[in-house]
Design a protein around this motif. Structure first.
Motif, mmCIF file in Angstrom:
data_model
loop_
_atom_site.group_PDB
_atom_site.id
_atom_site.type_symbol
_atom_site.label_atom_id
_atom_site.label_comp_id
_atom_site.label_asym_id
_atom_site.label_seq_id
_atom_site.Cartn_x
_atom_site.Cartn_y
_atom_site.Cartn_z
ATOM 1 N N LEU A 286 0.819 -1.214 0.000
ATOM 2 C CA LEU A 286 0.000 0.000 0.000
ATOM 3 C C LEU A 286 0.848 1.258 0.000
ATOM 4 C CD1 LEU A 286 -2.745 -0.947 2.630
ATOM 5 C CD2 LEU A 286 -2.818 -1.227 0.155
ATOM 6 N N ASP A 290 -3.211 4.732 -1.506
ATOM 7 C CA ASP A 290 -3.995 3.517 -1.275
ATOM 8 C C ASP A 290 -4.621 3.555 0.119
ATOM 9 O OD1 ASP A 290 -3.233 2.509 -3.747
ATOM 10 O OD2 ASP A 290 -1.553 1.381 -2.925
ATOM 11 N N VAL A 291 -3.831 3.938 1.113
ATOM 12 C CA VAL A 291 -4.329 3.992 2.483
ATOM 13 C C VAL A 291 -5.402 5.066 2.617
ATOM 14 C CG1 VAL A 291 -3.680 4.470 4.887
ATOM 15 C CG2 VAL A 291 -2.211 3.050 3.459
ATOM 16 N N LEU A 315 -0.358 4.695 12.437
ATOM 17 C CA LEU A 315 0.212 4.557 11.094
ATOM 18 C C LEU A 315 1.211 5.676 10.811
ATOM 19 C CD1 LEU A 315 -2.971 3.548 9.064
ATOM 20 C CD2 LEU A 315 -0.999 2.094 9.563
ATOM 21 N N THR A 320 3.215 0.118 10.760
ATOM 22 C CA THR A 320 2.559 -0.322 9.528
ATOM 23 C C THR A 320 1.842 -1.661 9.686
ATOM 24 O OG1 THR A 320 4.671 -1.274 8.788
ATOM 25 C CG2 THR A 320 4.135 0.957 8.051
ATOM 26 N N LEU A 323 -1.874 -1.785 9.137
ATOM 27 C CA LEU A 323 -2.487 -1.776 7.810
ATOM 28 C C LEU A 323 -3.329 -3.025 7.570
ATOM 29 C CD1 LEU A 323 0.454 -0.361 5.659
ATOM 30 C CD2 LEU A 323 -1.686 0.802 6.241
ATOM 31 N N LEU A 326 -6.738 -2.306 8.829
ATOM 32 C CA LEU A 326 -7.451 -1.382 7.945
ATOM 33 C C LEU A 326 -7.912 -2.086 6.679
ATOM 34 C CD1 LEU A 326 -8.353 1.480 7.189
ATOM 35 C CD2 LEU A 326 -6.064 1.885 6.276
#
Length: 612
Positions: A286, A290-291, A315, A320, A323, A326
């Protein structure tokens, strides 16, 4: 005798006719441009008293003798003794999102009214279904590479062209799947079902066709609810980046959000998880954009919103591992719609009216991809008149005497249809009032009990301004940075409780150690250090359990742990040291090494993994 029987039969028939009128309003004559309705089994679980069917509608009303398509709908008949005559018709947004699954919630919220839920033409339960699973899979594929969105667009475009070709081979005319036709379906359905008037209710994108239907059918519209209002003239793509930044500023983490986007755009992060479509293990990589896209999707889910500030802060700090949480929570939302319908609408009614500026802020990758797909699909741009905001007008002399009242709902953290823009747009609608709700993002009705009560009160008396609850009071507080110790390991514990084994073993061993030491002391044997070690271990276990059990919002435990665990861990350190001393004294039994080993394992688990 015969006359008596004849009179009885006549009376019974009249009673049955009256009852039928009350329970199931008669169908009206065929509406203009319509072809009728057709019954069908309900494709999803529905509450008792619900029937399902298809609206038989022209695929293109602007083409003579256009073929007939089937638009799915469901009707829940209210069994309340004080049943109101005007039903509520509900439509979900997207475009391309399904509606039928919401009928149970609507029936519980509005028990004294019939509830009608309408799918969009081309939607999941309509025929034809404009499903493009290849597009969804290609979108997931873009998240497995680290390139910029523009370079990743071609695989999605390639699959979109394959889907378009397949739909055209099935004789689907994509030009018939647009906002104006979806609005006309609503107008036609009221005539087919035979309701004199009803209340229109749309969420997100569906507020556009709902408002257009109200403008086209003023005599048949009693009131309108616009949840997460998307005005027809809004440029959704051009406003996406600033709207997203505004939402995170409202959450109190605007600076941290910008920092994490910049950090991950410079150094994308990878992790292992499951494909939301196939459930196969994949490696996801990502970027910051993207995030940003995943976080935009997360703000559509009221269950996720409270943890977003802590998640963003973690984050931005470089954790990370968060992620995976998420992606698992927000990723499925990116592939849940019918992509053929989505692009049919967007490529005609939205994309051509945007300029797609090169923003310096976060750029959700869907905007870049949507522009590329629409350039390839080459569908005609909607007429400017169809893009103008429809304004409900007063009915004719035989109908309503004023424009129908309108309730506009906005979620404070909505990144797709910002409440500021919705408030401004509501001011241009006659008879409209606006309410902003704390604690929710997109889709107030779905995420806020106060929002549902407000809709119910408005439909009960559209002219009243009395509020049944305080929209400024969130049902769940935000979990702000510092309120939990953010750690990616917390999500692993939530999804796989087996990760708690070191803690469980330590707690059991400490309890046994304490009991054994107390027994030894009663027998006047030397066991003071073991008793203290066992007591420290039991206290650590009890305080840890208490701190977790008293967390105000259990959702916090998916993103972090109570900060006091750092200090409670000192009790585990003390227990391990005392056990170590006791285990290596002269004449110690071999069994006494067990508390030492469990303590060392617990400390490695706590400070090396959970809090690391």
């Amino acid at each position: 005798m015969r006359s008596w029987r004849k009179a009885a039969v006549t009376a019974i028939a009249a009673a049955l006719a009256t009852l039928t009128t009350l329970v199931a309003p008669p169908r009206a004559a065929q509406a203009t441009g319509g072809t009728g309705i057709e019954e069908r089994p309900c494709p999803v679980p529905v509450p008792a008293g619900t029937t399902c069917g298809y609206l038989l509608a022209p695929e293109r009303r602007d083409v003579p003798n256009s073929k007939t398509i089937k638009v799915a709908f469901a009707v829940h008949r209210s069994a309340a003794p004080d049943r109101k005559p005007e039903p509520v018709v509900y439509a979900s947004g997207g475009p391309g999102s399904s509606s039928l699954e919401v009928i149970g919630l609507l029936a519980r919220t509005l028990p004294d009214r019939d509830v009608i839920v309408v799918e969009q033409r081309g939607g999941r339960h309509s025929e034809p279904r404009l499903s493009c699973p290849e597009i969804a899979q290609a979108l997931v594929g873009t998240l497995t590479t680290a390139g910029p969105a523009r370079s990743e667009a071609w695989p999605v475009v390639k699959q979109a062209l394959a889907c378009q070709e397949r739909l055209e081979r099935q004789h689907v005319d994509l030009r018939g799947y647009r906002t104006a036709e979806i609005a006309a379906d609503l107008v036609q359905l009221r005539g087919e079902l035979g309701y004199r008037r009803w209340n229109l209710f749309g969420v997100g994108y569906a507020t556009r066709p709902v408002l257009r239907a109200a403008a086209a059918d003023p005599d048949g519209t009693r009131a309108v609810v616009l949840d997460s209002f998307l005005p027809a003239g809004a440029r959704w793509y051009d406003q996406a980046s600033p709207a997203l930044t505004t939402a995170f500023t409202a959450l109190g983490v605007g600076g941290r959000f910008a920092a994490l986007v910049d950090r991950l755009n410079a150094e994308p992060a990878s992790f292992r998880t499951r494909d939301p479509l196939t459930r196969k293990r994949i490696t996801v990589t990502l970027t910051g954009d993207d995030v940003a896209t995943l976080l935009q999707s997360a703000l559509h889910d009221a269950e996720l919103i409270p943890i977003v500030p802590a998640l963003v802060d973690g984050l931005a700090a470089g954790r990370t591992g968060l992620l995976r949480l998420l992606f698992d929570k927000a990723g499925p939302g990116l592939v849940s719609r019918e992509w053929g319908l989505y692009y049919a609408v967007q490529c005609q009614d939205e994309v051509p009216f945007n300029t797609f500026p090169a923003d310096t802020g976060p750029r959700p990758f869907t905007g870049v991809i949507d522009a590329a797909v629409c350039e390839a699909w080459k569908l005609p741009r909607a007429r400017d008149a169809e893009r103008a905001t429809a304004v409900p007008a007063a009915g004719s002399a035989g109908g309503s005497t004023a424009a129908p009242p309108v309730l506009v709902l906005g979620g404070r953290y909505d990144p797709a249809t910002p409440p500021q823009a919705a408030r401004q747009a509501a001011a241009s609608l006659p008879g409209a009032r606006f309410a902003e709700f704390a604690g929710v993002g997109h889709g107030v009705f779905l995420g806020s009990d106060c929002g549902r009560r407000t809709v119910e009160a408005f439909l009960g008396d559209p002219g009243s301004t009395a509020a049944p609850c305080d929209p400024a009071r969130a049902s769940r507080p935000l979990i702000l940075p510092g309120e939990v110790l953010v750690t990616a390991a917390a999500y692993t514990v939530v999804t796989s409780p087996v990760a708690l084994i070191p803690l469980g073993v330590f707690a059991v061993v400490s309890a046994v150690q304490l009991i054994a030491a107390l027994v030894a002391l009663l027998r006047r044997r030397r066991a003071g250090l073991s008793a203290l070690a066992g007591l420290a271990g039991v206290l650590f276990s009890a305080l840890t359990a208490l701190s977790v059990a008293t967390v105000a919002d259990p959702a916090a435990l998916s993103v972090g742990v109570p900060p006091e665990l750092v200090w409670y861990g000192l009790l585990a350190v003390a227990a391990t040291v005392l056990s170590l001393i006791e285990a290596f004294r002269l004449n110690a039994r071999a069994i006494q090494i067990v508390p030492v080993l469990s303590g060392l394992a617990l400390l490695a688990w706590l400070y090396g993994w959970l809090l690391g």
